[in-house]
Every structure is written in C-alpha cells, then in structure tokens.
Design a protein around this motif. Sequence first.
Motif, PDB file in Angstrom:
ATOM      1  N   PRO A  62       0.962  -1.023   0.115  1.00  0.00           N
ATOM      2  CA  PRO A  62       0.052   0.122  -0.630  1.00  0.00           C
ATOM      3  C   PRO A  62       1.415   0.965   0.730  1.00  0.00           C
ATOM      4  N   SER A  63       0.651   2.349  -0.660  1.00  0.00           N
ATOM      5  CA  SER A  63       0.681   3.672  -0.088  1.00  0.00           C
ATOM      6  C   SER A  63      -0.452   4.613  -0.316  1.00  0.00           C
ATOM      7  N   LEU A  64       0.253   5.815   0.631  1.00  0.00           N
ATOM      8  CA  LEU A  64      -0.907   7.319  -0.547  1.00  0.00           C
ATOM      9  C   LEU A  64       0.303   8.015  -1.074  1.00  0.00           C
ATOM     10  N   ARG A  65       1.267   8.349  -0.394  1.00  0.00           N
ATOM     11  CA  ARG A  65       2.488   9.733  -0.718  1.00  0.00           C
ATOM     12  C   ARG A  65       2.630   9.252  -1.542  1.00  0.00           C
ATOM     13  N   THR A  66       3.772   8.068  -1.411  1.00  0.00           N
ATOM     14  CA  THR A  66       4.496   7.677  -3.021  1.00  0.00           C
ATOM     15  C   THR A  66       3.864   7.694  -4.308  1.00  0.00           C
ATOM     16  N   ARG A 116       7.290  -0.697  -5.715  1.00  0.00           N
ATOM     17  CA  ARG A 116       7.627  -0.714  -4.437  1.00  0.00           C
ATOM     18  C   ARG A 116       6.814  -2.147  -3.922  1.00  0.00           C
ATOM     19  N   HIS A 165      14.796   3.271   1.469  1.00  0.00           N
ATOM     20  CA  HIS A 165      13.382   4.181   0.910  1.00  0.00           C
ATOM     21  C   HIS A 165      14.291   5.062   0.280  1.00  0.00           C
ATOM     22  N   GLN A 190      12.245   9.399  -0.175  1.00  0.00           N
ATOM     23  CA  GLN A 190      11.846   9.388   1.391  1.00  0.00           C
ATOM     24  C   GLN A 190      13.048   9.800   1.565  1.00  0.00           C
ATOM     25  N   CYS A 220       7.818  10.119   8.173  1.00  0.00           N
ATOM     26  CA  CYS A 220       7.832  10.423   7.517  1.00  0.00           C
ATOM     27  C   CYS A 220       5.945   9.675   6.766  1.00  0.00           C
ATOM     28  N   LEU A 221       5.834   9.217   7.269  1.00  0.00           N
ATOM     29  CA  LEU A 221       4.193   9.392   7.613  1.00  0.00           C
ATOM     30  C   LEU A 221       4.017   8.283   6.549  1.00  0.00           C
ATOM     31  N   PRO A 222       2.961   7.240   6.878  1.00  0.00           N
ATOM     32  CA  PRO A 222       2.298   7.369   8.648  1.00  0.00           C
ATOM     33  C   PRO A 222       2.949   7.277   9.303  1.00  0.00           C
ATOM     34  N   ARG A 261       8.052  15.235  -1.020  1.00  0.00           N
ATOM     35  CA  ARG A 261       7.552  13.500  -2.399  1.00  0.00           C
ATOM     36  C   ARG A 261       8.035  14.188  -3.218  1.00  0.00           C
TER      37      ARG A 261
HETATM   38  N1   CP Z   1       6.143   7.422   3.326  1.00  0.00           N
HETATM   39  C1   CP Z   1       5.810   6.862   2.635  1.00  0.00           C
HETATM   40  O1   CP Z   1       6.146   6.409   1.784  1.00  0.00           O
HETATM   41  O2   CP Z   1       4.177   7.317   2.144  1.00  0.00           O
HETATM   42  P1   CP Z   1       3.123   5.751   1.838  1.00  0.00           P
HETATM   43  O3   CP Z   1       3.657   4.822   2.393  1.00  0.00           O
HETATM   44  O4   CP Z   1       1.601   6.501   1.531  1.00  0.00           O
HETATM   45  O5   CP Z   1       3.829   5.742   0.312  1.00  0.00           O
END
Ligand code: CP
Length: 316
Positions: free
Chosen positions: A46-50, A110, A147, A150, A272-274, A300
């Motif tokens: 999963p990912s939001l930012r990337t 990823r 990463h 990041q 780095c979140l989340p 990012r």
């Molecule tokens: N920091 C980071 O890579 O966030 P995601 O896992 O949401 O992509």
Amino acid sequence: MKSFLSINDVEILSALVKDALEIKKNPHVYKELGRNKSMCLIFLNPSLRTRLSSQKAAFNLGLQTAVLDVGSQGWQLEFADGVKMDSDKAEHIKEAAAVIGSYFDVVAIRAFGKLENRDEDYSEQVIESFKKFCPAPIINMESGTGHPLQALADLITIEEHKIVGKPKVVLTWAPHPKALPQAVANSFSRWMQAADFDLTITHPEGYELADEAVGDAKVEYDQSKAFEEADFVYAKNWSSYTHYGKVLSKDSGWMVTNDKMKLTNNARFMHCLPVRRNVVVEDIVIDSDSSLVIPQATNRIYSMQTVLKHILEELK
Ligand code: CP
C-alpha cells in the motif's frame, strides 16, 4: 542517471538537492521533458504519498502514468528460477518485467521486505529481478532495504529548514504495534551521512541497524542523552535486524514527547508518515510549529520529480 535504486546512483548529492530546490521554485519548467513518454508505477504494497507524489511529479514533467497494484489487479508473480509453476503464482517475473519494460519508458516499483527471511529481503529479489529483466530504467519506491525517494525528500526538507551548516540530526526508534521494515531508517542514515550532517541514532538494545546503514553514525542507547542539542529529531519505528523482523519492545517510554523535545536545541520534528499518533509521537509535538511532517510529504513530489528529470534527460 540511468536508474534510481539507492544513494549509490547519485553522482553529486549536493547538486541533486540544489536541482530539487530549483525545480520546487519552478515545477513546470521541464514540462516538455516527458512529452510522449510514460511511466508505470508498480505497487506490491500500500501507499498514499509515494503513489500520489509520483503521479504529481510525472504530471509536472508532462509524463503519462499507469498504476499497477499487483495484489489486487495483476497476476501473482513468481521470482524463483527453475520452479514448476503449479501454485497460485501465474506469471514469472522474467516475462512480466520484460513486458512492462516494453510498454513504458520508466518503471517504478514498491516492494517491501516480508520480514521473514533477512537474507531474502536484503538480497532485494524484486528490484534485482526488474533490473535484470526489464529494459526500462528502474526507480525504487521503497524496497526491502531502502526508501531513497523518502530520504531525498527528507534531505531537501532539512536543507530548507536548517539554521547551522552541519546540524545535529537524531534518528530515534519509536514504538509501534506492528513489525515494520528497516528501509526508511537505513536510507535516512545513509543519506544524512552522505550530506555530512552530525547523525546520532538512538534505539533500545536489539534494534541495531545493519553495519552498512549505521556507517560512522553515533549510536546512543539513552534517548534523552541523544536528544541533547539536536536540531532535527526524526522518529521512525523499525523491527529488529539482528532478531530479524521481531518486535522486541513496545515500550511507550520511547515515544517522542513534548518533554523530550525540550531537551533539544528547539529541534524540528520529522516523520515520513503514516504515523501512529500518541504511540510514535505525542499530538502536541506533531501538531506544533516544530513539526515538518507536511513539508516532508510535500517534498516527496520534488524528490521524485528531480529523479525523473535526471532519468528522462538520459533517455533523450
Ligand atoms: N512515506 C511514504 O512512503 O508514504 P506512503 O507509504 O504512504 O507512500
């Protein structure tokens, strides 16, 4: 830049960061670079930012994107050589990577480590297989060991907010209910040292990172002592490297609190979140003016855009 798998693919780090800061000022200046080109974003996790920052970075460069979520949309991939494929894995990486590479100019992947077998995760089987069988340039969007997108965003953020030339940066382990990979911590450590910052890593016994990630960083087991005079505090959980993938501690005494931040040199808080609020960090810290978590996430876009610019320039 031919591919971007780790800091080893960066020729001159200071020049890359300078480029990123320039791109941030003028994000659409290279709009023609990606014209008639395309990138595939492949997610095994999963990912939001990337996911979103990569698409935004591509958009800023005029580059088209397609996203493949392997778990829900693609065939399950077999990576082992010479096996009889009579299980649930319908497609071999040899064909999958070659096909994807024939469709797209750039391929970003990823693939987290599974945290079951250290040698397997640290062999970077997924990234290495794409490197071998995919003809297009490869970008690491977080792998078993690192990463780097990041870490580049983190470095850009520190460059923007540092007050002294060589800031004291503290990477602190923080508790978490689940076992997480060492990838973010590994890359952060390597990139901070490459930038010649004064890096201290603090964690409970048993959470030592791999030697190549620790490098020349100072390791301090007393978190309060590590925080003294810090200019930046970067919190991150990771599971044990030595007792591979194990959660050895959930000690809430390692959470980043307002009282601990008072020990620092008015340090900026980073993650780095989340992030798990009130497990990793107290609300009062992440909600304070000292927090850089949103600027980090914003950067990012510019870390990916800078990497893509360098790769596209090589493709021209
Ligand atoms: N920091 C980071 O890579 O966030 P995601 O896992 O949401 O992509």
